[in-house]
Design a protein around this motif. Structure first.
Motif, PDB file in Angstrom:
ATOM      1  N   ARG A 429       0.858  -1.365   0.039  1.00 37.85           N
ATOM      2  CA  ARG A 429       0.055  -0.077  -0.055  1.00 37.85           C
ATOM      3  C   ARG A 429       0.689   1.342  -0.038  1.00 37.85           C
ATOM      4  O   ARG A 429       0.612   2.381  -0.584  1.00 37.85           O
ATOM      5  CB  ARG A 429      -0.945  -0.036   1.231  1.00 37.85           C
ATOM      6  N   ASN A 430       2.015   1.176   0.651  1.00 42.01           N
ATOM      7  CA  ASN A 430       2.790   2.347   0.980  1.00 42.01           C
ATOM      8  C   ASN A 430       3.384   2.359  -0.506  1.00 42.01           C
ATOM      9  O   ASN A 430       3.912   3.715  -1.063  1.00 42.01           O
ATOM     10  CB  ASN A 430       3.677   2.434   1.897  1.00 42.01           C
ATOM     11  N   SER A 431       3.865   1.435  -0.900  1.00 42.31           N
ATOM     12  CA  SER A 431       4.434   1.469  -2.319  1.00 42.31           C
ATOM     13  C   SER A 431       3.610   2.147  -3.395  1.00 42.31           C
ATOM     14  O   SER A 431       4.256   3.079  -4.041  1.00 42.31           O
ATOM     15  CB  SER A 431       4.910  -0.018  -2.804  1.00 42.31           C
ATOM     16  N   VAL A 432       2.471   1.754  -3.501  1.00 40.63           N
ATOM     17  CA  VAL A 432       1.504   2.439  -4.631  1.00 40.63           C
ATOM     18  C   VAL A 432       1.004   3.964  -4.023  1.00 40.63           C
ATOM     19  O   VAL A 432       1.089   4.728  -5.040  1.00 40.63           O
ATOM     20  CB  VAL A 432       0.547   1.756  -4.990  1.00 40.63           C
ATOM     21  N   ALA A 433       1.033   4.125  -2.952  1.00 37.85           N
ATOM     22  CA  ALA A 433       0.621   5.514  -2.446  1.00 37.85           C
ATOM     23  C   ALA A 433       1.920   6.428  -2.803  1.00 37.85           C
ATOM     24  O   ALA A 433       1.625   7.725  -3.231  1.00 37.85           O
ATOM     25  CB  ALA A 433       0.436   5.438  -0.926  1.00 37.85           C
ATOM     26  N   LEU A 434       3.070   5.896  -2.536  1.00 38.84           N
ATOM     27  CA  LEU A 434       4.302   6.678  -3.301  1.00 38.84           C
ATOM     28  C   LEU A 434       4.303   7.063  -4.456  1.00 38.84           C
ATOM     29  O   LEU A 434       4.648   8.073  -5.249  1.00 38.84           O
ATOM     30  CB  LEU A 434       5.660   6.226  -2.738  1.00 38.84           C
TER      31      LEU A 434
END
Length: 446
Positions: A429-434
């Motif tokens: 989730r943090n990967s795609v949010a970045l």
């Protein structure tokens, strides 16, 4: 924490994202793309535009015409999307460096707002031609010379792709994403392109991790037809020469007979050649197993002669009494869900990889996410992995099968608490949010 978006909030117009990659194929890239699609769908409307590997991986000129047309048809579709993510592994886009570069330039030019995910970035080959010739002469084979030219060719390819991204960034939003800090430095400091982000591979979100870990542990020994109570260590993925499978095989002879090696994978589709009865690397693995058994029988026969001469019975090392062949199990490829469960339930996931410039292994990340015990070789790729995940997996020197056997028999490291804390930061989730911040122009590049 990066993940602070209100996913799916009503009233927000969702942008359209195209992911260009392999899809519904038996390969790691396709599996990762499925994970990305699910995660990105919490923010955007997502389509995967699949690559036709049948066309793209053929070198014949008459097929290349159709492969080029296939890429141009993808380019025509990109005008209907706000954002584009290209998953780039060189071999997915062509059989030669020239074809790959030509097609990548078309896609980069056509994408309105782009993140190019490069799963590998090589710098120029440092070995001189004279050194490569010397290695080939000493080895009595052309391999070192072939690798010299091929590595140099593909290093230039990666550089040219980055330079084209840099040129296009002058007129639109173009970024490169990599999975290691080393590759980030290469692109930023060596290739001098500032629009680059790094983030490790990630597959499971927190809910998925909890779900996987909560499932009852399977009896893999029974499933694979091995004796009850067997201890299993495994190597995973395509059977390729950088995987260091030889080290795992040699380790079997060092372990008590209740230990078994599981080889979960099959030969790479690109290694399948017409009229070739067996892949050369797979053949070398089979020969090594046979040689290990022959050595075991030689030692057993020598001990019997000594005992007969001394007219006494010595205690025979039990490792000599059981064929190596009986302690190695080829289980073939696994589907994605089964793959995760086996990574979790096996006694040890072993990655004895040699150093080949690989960026980051998906197996090591997925095994840690699933809660498995992981032992990785001391190569540069796993050194990069430690920069994100710290000492949450065990290590041994490349090729040291004695050390690997010793570590397998030792108590596992206590890593669960450390992993849980790290996965709060590094997760899908943090990967795609970045990446969403990069697409939307809100990312602050430092």
């Amino acid at each position: 924490m990066i993940f602070n978006r209100k996913f799916g909030a009503p009233g927000l117009q969702r942008k359209k994202l195209a992911i260009i990659s392999t899809y519904n194929e038996n390969c790691g890239n396709a599996s990762y793309t499925h994970v990305l699609k699910v995660a990105f769908s919490e923010i955007f409307d997502v389509d995967v535009i699949p690559l036709d590997l049948f066309l793209l991986q053929k070198p014949q000129p008459f097929i290349n015409i159709h492969a080029d047309a296939h890429i141009k048809s993808i380019c025509a579709k990109l005008k209907n999307y706000d954002y584009v993510n290209i998953q780039f592994e060189a071999g997915l886009y062509g059989a030669t460096a020239g074809a790959i570069l030509r097609r990548m330039k078309w896609l980069i030019d056509a994408a309105p707002n782009l993140i190019l995910t490069m799963h590998r970035v090589d710098v120029a080959e440092t070995t001189s031609l004279i050194e490569a010739i010397g290695k080939s002469v000493r080895a009595l084979r052309a391999g070192p010379l072939f690798h010299h030219f091929r590595n140099k060719e593909f290093s230039v390819l990666y550089h040219n792709i980055v330079l084209h991204c840099k040129e296009q960034s002058a007129r639109k939003n173009v970024w490169i994403k990599v999975h290691a800090k080393r590759e980030h430095r290469v692109i930023r400091d060596v290739f001098r392109f500032k629009n680059v982000i790094h983030y490790p591979l990630a597959f499971l979100n927190k809910e998925e991790q909890k779900k996987v870990k909560a499932l009852p542990k399977a009896d893999l020994a029974a499933r694979f037809g091995l004796p009850q109570g067997s201890k299993l260590f495994g190597v995973f993925g395509y059977i390729s020469n950088y995987k260091g499978i030889e080290t795992a095989i040699k380790t079997v002879a060092q372990l008590p007979t209740d230990w078994h090696l599981v080889i979960a994978g099959s030969q790479h589709p690109q290694s399948i050649k017409a009229y070739k009865d067996v892949d050369p690397y797979l053949e070398s693995i089979l020969n090594l197993i046979a040689n290990e058994d022959a050595e075991r029988e030689r030692k057993l026969a020598k001990l019997a002669r000594v005992n007969h001469y001394l007219e006494k019975t010595e205690v025979v090392d039990e490792r000599l009494t059981k064929p190596i062949t009986d302690r190695i199990k080829f289980i073939g490829s696994l589907d994605d869900d089964d793959f995760v469960h086996v990574l979790r339930d096996i006694d040890a996931v072993v990655l004895p990889y040699i150093e080949v410039g690989q960026s980051m292994s998906g197996v090591i990340v997925l095994a840690m996410e699933a809660g498995g015990r992981v032992l990785g070789a001391n190569n540069l790729s796993f050194a990069e992995t430690r920069k994100y995940f710290g000492d949450t997996f065990e290590r041994f020197d490349i090729g040291n099968h004695i050390e690997l056997a010793q570590r397998l028999q030792a108590e596992p490291l206590e890593v669960e608490a450390a992993r849980t804390a790290i996965f709060e930061t590094y997760n899908i989730r943090n990967s795609v949010a970045l990446q969403a911040q990069v697409f939307e122009g809100t990312y602050k590049n430092v």
